[in-house]
Scaffold this active site. Structure first.
Site, PDB file in Angstrom:
ATOM      1  N   LYS A 182      97.872 -10.376  16.143  1.00  0.00           N
ATOM      2  CA  LYS A 182      99.291 -10.025  15.971  1.00  0.00           C
ATOM      3  C   LYS A 182      99.323  -8.509  15.810  1.00  0.00           C
ATOM      4  O   LYS A 182      99.091  -7.984  14.731  1.00  0.00           O
ATOM      5  CB  LYS A 182      99.846 -10.729  14.732  1.00  0.00           C
ATOM      6  CG  LYS A 182     101.338 -10.995  14.753  1.00  0.00           C
ATOM      7  CD  LYS A 182     102.207  -9.763  14.839  1.00  0.00           C
ATOM      8  CE  LYS A 182     102.331  -9.002  13.556  1.00  0.00           C
ATOM      9  NZ  LYS A 182     103.027  -7.699  13.713  1.00  0.00           N
ATOM     10  N   SER A 236      99.242  -1.857   5.012  1.00  0.00           N
ATOM     11  CA  SER A 236      99.572  -1.326   3.686  1.00  0.00           C
ATOM     12  C   SER A 236      99.078  -2.268   2.585  1.00  0.00           C
ATOM     13  O   SER A 236      98.909  -3.468   2.801  1.00  0.00           O
ATOM     14  CB  SER A 236     101.083  -1.150   3.572  1.00  0.00           C
ATOM     15  OG  SER A 236     101.714  -2.407   3.737  1.00  0.00           O
ATOM     16  N   GLU A 257      91.803  -4.185   4.838  1.00  0.00           N
ATOM     17  CA  GLU A 257      91.620  -2.729   4.857  1.00  0.00           C
ATOM     18  C   GLU A 257      92.991  -2.137   4.601  1.00  0.00           C
ATOM     19  O   GLU A 257      93.885  -2.259   5.440  1.00  0.00           O
ATOM     20  CB  GLU A 257      91.078  -2.268   6.216  1.00  0.00           C
ATOM     21  CG  GLU A 257      89.691  -2.763   6.550  1.00  0.00           C
ATOM     22  CD  GLU A 257      88.604  -2.163   5.684  1.00  0.00           C
ATOM     23  OE1 GLU A 257      88.898  -1.301   4.832  1.00  0.00           O
ATOM     24  OE2 GLU A 257      87.442  -2.579   5.848  1.00  0.00           O
ATOM     25  N   CYS A 291      94.444   6.014   7.118  1.00  0.00           N
ATOM     26  CA  CYS A 291      94.234   5.499   5.754  1.00  0.00           C
ATOM     27  C   CYS A 291      93.268   6.395   4.979  1.00  0.00           C
ATOM     28  O   CYS A 291      93.362   6.517   3.764  1.00  0.00           O
ATOM     29  CB  CYS A 291      93.690   4.091   5.834  1.00  0.00           C
ATOM     30  SG  CYS A 291      92.313   3.958   6.975  1.00  0.00           S
ATOM     31  N   GLU A 392     101.053   6.645  -1.126  1.00  0.00           N
ATOM     32  CA  GLU A 392     100.558   6.958   0.214  1.00  0.00           C
ATOM     33  C   GLU A 392     101.754   7.375   1.082  1.00  0.00           C
ATOM     34  O   GLU A 392     102.482   6.537   1.598  1.00  0.00           O
ATOM     35  CB  GLU A 392      99.875   5.724   0.807  1.00  0.00           C
ATOM     36  CG  GLU A 392      99.153   6.037   2.071  1.00  0.00           C
ATOM     37  CD  GLU A 392      98.581   4.804   2.719  1.00  0.00           C
ATOM     38  OE1 GLU A 392      99.263   3.780   2.752  1.00  0.00           O
ATOM     39  OE2 GLU A 392      97.439   4.892   3.206  1.00  0.00           O
TER      40      GLU A 392
HETATM   41  P1  NAD Z   1     102.099  -2.585   7.377  1.00  0.00           P
HETATM   42  O1  NAD Z   1     101.394  -3.163   6.216  1.00  0.00           O
HETATM   43  O2  NAD Z   1     103.540  -2.346   7.281  1.00  0.00           O
HETATM   44  O3  NAD Z   1     101.907  -3.517   8.663  1.00  0.00           O
HETATM   45  C1  NAD Z   1     100.634  -3.903   9.109  1.00  0.00           C
HETATM   46  C2  NAD Z   1     100.739  -5.179   9.913  1.00  0.00           C
HETATM   47  O4  NAD Z   1     101.164  -6.229   9.059  1.00  0.00           O
HETATM   48  C3  NAD Z   1     101.760  -5.109  11.050  1.00  0.00           C
HETATM   49  O5  NAD Z   1     101.245  -5.806  12.155  1.00  0.00           O
HETATM   50  C4  NAD Z   1     102.945  -5.845  10.478  1.00  0.00           C
HETATM   51  O6  NAD Z   1     103.769  -6.441  11.459  1.00  0.00           O
HETATM   52  C5  NAD Z   1     102.248  -6.913   9.648  1.00  0.00           C
HETATM   53  N1  NAD Z   1     103.061  -7.496   8.590  1.00  0.00           N
HETATM   54  C6  NAD Z   1     104.078  -6.928   7.900  1.00  0.00           C
HETATM   55  N2  NAD Z   1     104.585  -7.809   7.001  1.00  0.00           N
HETATM   56  C7  NAD Z   1     103.867  -8.947   7.128  1.00  0.00           C
HETATM   57  C8  NAD Z   1     103.898 -10.210   6.478  1.00  0.00           C
HETATM   58  N3  NAD Z   1     104.781 -10.488   5.518  1.00  0.00           N
HETATM   59  N4  NAD Z   1     103.008 -11.142   6.837  1.00  0.00           N
HETATM   60  C9  NAD Z   1     102.088 -10.874   7.797  1.00  0.00           C
HETATM   61  N5  NAD Z   1     102.019  -9.720   8.460  1.00  0.00           N
HETATM   62  C10 NAD Z   1     102.891  -8.751   8.131  1.00  0.00           C
HETATM   63  O7  NAD Z   1     101.279  -1.265   7.722  1.00  0.00           O
HETATM   64  P2  NAD Z   1     101.581  -0.165   8.821  1.00  0.00           P
HETATM   65  O8  NAD Z   1     102.760   0.616   8.372  1.00  0.00           O
HETATM   66  O9  NAD Z   1     101.604  -0.759  10.176  1.00  0.00           O
HETATM   67  O10 NAD Z   1     100.251   0.714   8.751  1.00  0.00           O
HETATM   68  C11 NAD Z   1     100.083   1.707   7.850  1.00  0.00           C
HETATM   69  C12 NAD Z   1      99.301   1.215   6.655  1.00  0.00           C
HETATM   70  O11 NAD Z   1      98.033   0.718   7.064  1.00  0.00           O
HETATM   71  C13 NAD Z   1      98.998   2.321   5.672  1.00  0.00           C
HETATM   72  O12 NAD Z   1      99.152   1.837   4.364  1.00  0.00           O
HETATM   73  C14 NAD Z   1      97.529   2.632   5.938  1.00  0.00           C
HETATM   74  O13 NAD Z   1      96.837   3.223   4.889  1.00  0.00           O
HETATM   75  C15 NAD Z   1      97.009   1.298   6.253  1.00  0.00           C
HETATM   76  N6  NAD Z   1      95.763   1.429   7.013  1.00  0.00           N
HETATM   77  C16 NAD Z   1      94.568   1.116   6.412  1.00  0.00           C
HETATM   78  C17 NAD Z   1      93.381   1.282   7.098  1.00  0.00           C
HETATM   79  C18 NAD Z   1      92.058   0.937   6.474  1.00  0.00           C
HETATM   80  O14 NAD Z   1      91.093   0.799   7.220  1.00  0.00           O
HETATM   81  N7  NAD Z   1      91.946   0.800   5.168  1.00  0.00           N
HETATM   82  C19 NAD Z   1      93.399   1.766   8.400  1.00  0.00           C
HETATM   83  C20 NAD Z   1      94.615   2.093   8.968  1.00  0.00           C
HETATM   84  C21 NAD Z   1      95.785   1.904   8.265  1.00  0.00           C
END
Ligand code: NAD
Length: 506
Positions: A182, A236, A257, A291, A392
């Protein structure tokens, strides 16, 4: 919107392109134009994709191949995807605003290199391990088998989408699982292209399914689906918690992650020129939307003013602008919400006493009126209790925080809910190594930043994550062990406990 006809991309389920009738728009963050439309899936499409993945898994067309056969197909896929680098780079940068340098080297280059590494792991992994023969309580021997889990769900963010999705898809496929991806709503294009290339190059249909859609519908269904045995998630911390909750009903394995608030610690013996370049790179590459971005610069009080001066002088040389120009250093942020969030954090920090040393606004110029732009921003006068130092922000905003000695630097660095990555800048490796041992982060770089090596584990302490990706043990997270024990005594072993327990029961 440009009014120019754009391509429409469909979901990939069971080896077929599927249209849902619902469309999502993919927007170029650098100019706000419509790049493409994509079929938007919901829970019913996730159900169809999971059913396809389950059927394929049970058929054995992938799960029962010898690991070396899977490795060989995965290598062919990596090579074919490398031939399609231009298409993948365009799919990444036009949807997430990465510069062409970043998208080519990091987003796509590393993604394919890492995928090939996972293929190699399929070859070298210890799939079965026999124990020494036991003589007590019976003459017996155990064999521990590593088996695939079944259907794996991968939920990915919009930043570095291909790379971070393949960190899940690579080990999952190497282990023999079938996968449902997804992707994030902003960035499904590169993974749809990769899945097509994979099937054109030997991956059986239904092994890799891609369902773009919203998190709260499609993502939530994938995380809670009873036929999914494992969720690999990057995103996130807030959504990571929700994924754990959703996965708990069916006791799925999860790898998370999550977010970060990386400290870049500049020791008083650091080479200030090198450290200034490194700290700027650590924060501003990909507009601070990684991240592991180093968004807090902890600087020894004795060096603080000199260092801020250097940061500002060098920040002025960062080329912000056309993401398709190889000379550009920094592009936009992902969307309007993210742009407003960055600028709001800066304003609030100013009200709390922080000083904007550089940026803090939309860059000047007509080309920045469309799209979602935030200038590289440097704030001084920040204390670690301000929201700008704790949350963040996920944008090109660097908060400089002074400290007085190494103990205080460590205390500030560790005073965070996050624990993903840190950097230490020093001319004394022994001193930096001692400090690294005290930092509560899963990754610590000394005189470097953003150094991601697929051969070593990657992941976070505290609320930055659960489990690890990459490294020689990456397949552990996409397999389960089965221990088979054989009684070698042909019925002649003493089995002393059976009769004893029975007699107690009588
Ligand atoms: P997000 O958490 O908003 O979304 C991530 C994914 O989760 C998307 O595909 C989204 O559609 C899905 N999602 C959202 N709500 C959901 C739910 N209720 N159930 C299931 N899936 C759901 O994150 P983002 O804004 O796309 O990405 C940025 C975040 O990702 C930042 O916090 C960043 O630090 C983190 N990140 C972490 C790493 C790591 O390796 N630790 C790497 C890259 C990004």
């Amino acid at each position: 919107m440009t009014g120019i006809a754009v391509n429409h991309h469909m979901m990939r389920i069971g080896g077929k392109e599927v249209d849902s009738g619902q469309r999502m728009s993919i927007i170029d963050p650098s100019n706000g134009s419509l790049v493409a439309t994509v079929s938007q899936g919901d829970a019913t499409h996730i159900d169809a994709a999971v059913a396809a993945a389950k059927a394929t898994f049970e058929s054995g067309v992938w799960s029962q191949l010898a690991p070396r056969q899977r490795a060989s197909i995965m290598r062919a896929i990596a090579a074919a995807a490398a031939d399609a680098t231009a298409e993948l780079v365009d799919a990444e940068m036009s949807a997430n605003g990465a510069t062409i340098r970043q998208a080519t080297g990091f987003h796509v280059g590393w993604a394919l290199e890492h995928f090939a590494y996972f293929a190699d792991l399929a070859d070298s992994y210890v799939w079965q391990q026999a124990s020494p023969v036991n003589s007590f309580p019976a003459l017996s021997q155990s064999v521990v088998h590593r088996e695939p889990i079944g259907v794996v769900g991968a939920i990915a963010p919009w930043n570095c989408p291909l790379l971070l999705t393949l960190w899940k898809v690579g080990p999952a496929l190497a282990a023999g699982n079938s996968v449902v991806v997804k992707p994030d709503e902003h960035t499904p294009l590169s993974m749809l292209a990769f899945a097509r290339i994979a099937e054109e190059n030997g991956l059986p249909p239904g092994v890799l399914n891609v369902v773009p859609g919203e998190g709260k519908t499609a993502g939530a269904r994938l995380a809670s689906h009873p036929d999914v045995g494992k969720i690999g998630f990057t995103g996130s911390t807030q959504v990571g918690r929700e994924i754990m909750r959703l996965a708990s009903d069916t006791v799925k394995q999860v790898t998370l992650e999550l977010g970060g608030k990386g400290p870049s610690i500049v020791l008083d013996d650091a080479d200030l020129d090198m450290a200034a370049d490194g700290v700027l790179y650590g924060c501003f590459v990909y507009s601070g939307q990684i991240c592991v971005s180093g968004t807090r610069a902890l600087v020894h009080a004795s060096q603080h003013d000199k260092f801020v001066e250097r940061l500002v002088a060098r920040a002025k040389t960062i080329v912000v602008g056309d993401i398709r120009d190889w000379d550009t250093d920094m592009g936009p942020v992902i969307d309007a919400r993210q742009k407003h969030q960055c600028l709001k954090y800066v304003r609030e920090a100013q009200s709390g006493g922080a000083i904007v040393e550089y940026g803090g606004c939309v860059p000047a110029g007509q080309q920045f009126e469309q799209g979602f732009w935030v200038a590289p921003t440097i704030l001084s006068g920040v204390t670690n209790d301000m929201p700008i130092a704790r949350d963040e922000v996920f944008g090109p905003v660097l908060a400089v925080i002074p400290y007085n000695d190494d103990d205080e630097a460590v205390a500030i660095a560790n005073d965070s809910d996050y624990g993903l990555a840190a950097s230490i800048w020093s001319t004394d490796n022994a001193r930096a190594l001692q400090m690294a041992a005290r930092i509560q982060c899963g990754n610590v770089w000394i005189n470097d930043a953003h150094q991601i090596n697929c051969r070593v584990p990657f992941g976070g302490y505290k609320q930055s994550g659960l489990g690890r990706e990459l490294g020689p043990n990456a397949l552990d997270y996409y397999t389960q062990t089965k221990t088979v024990q054989v009684d070698l005594s042909a019925g002649h072993s003493a089995k002393p406990y059976g009769p004893v327990l029975l007699s107690h029961a009588e």
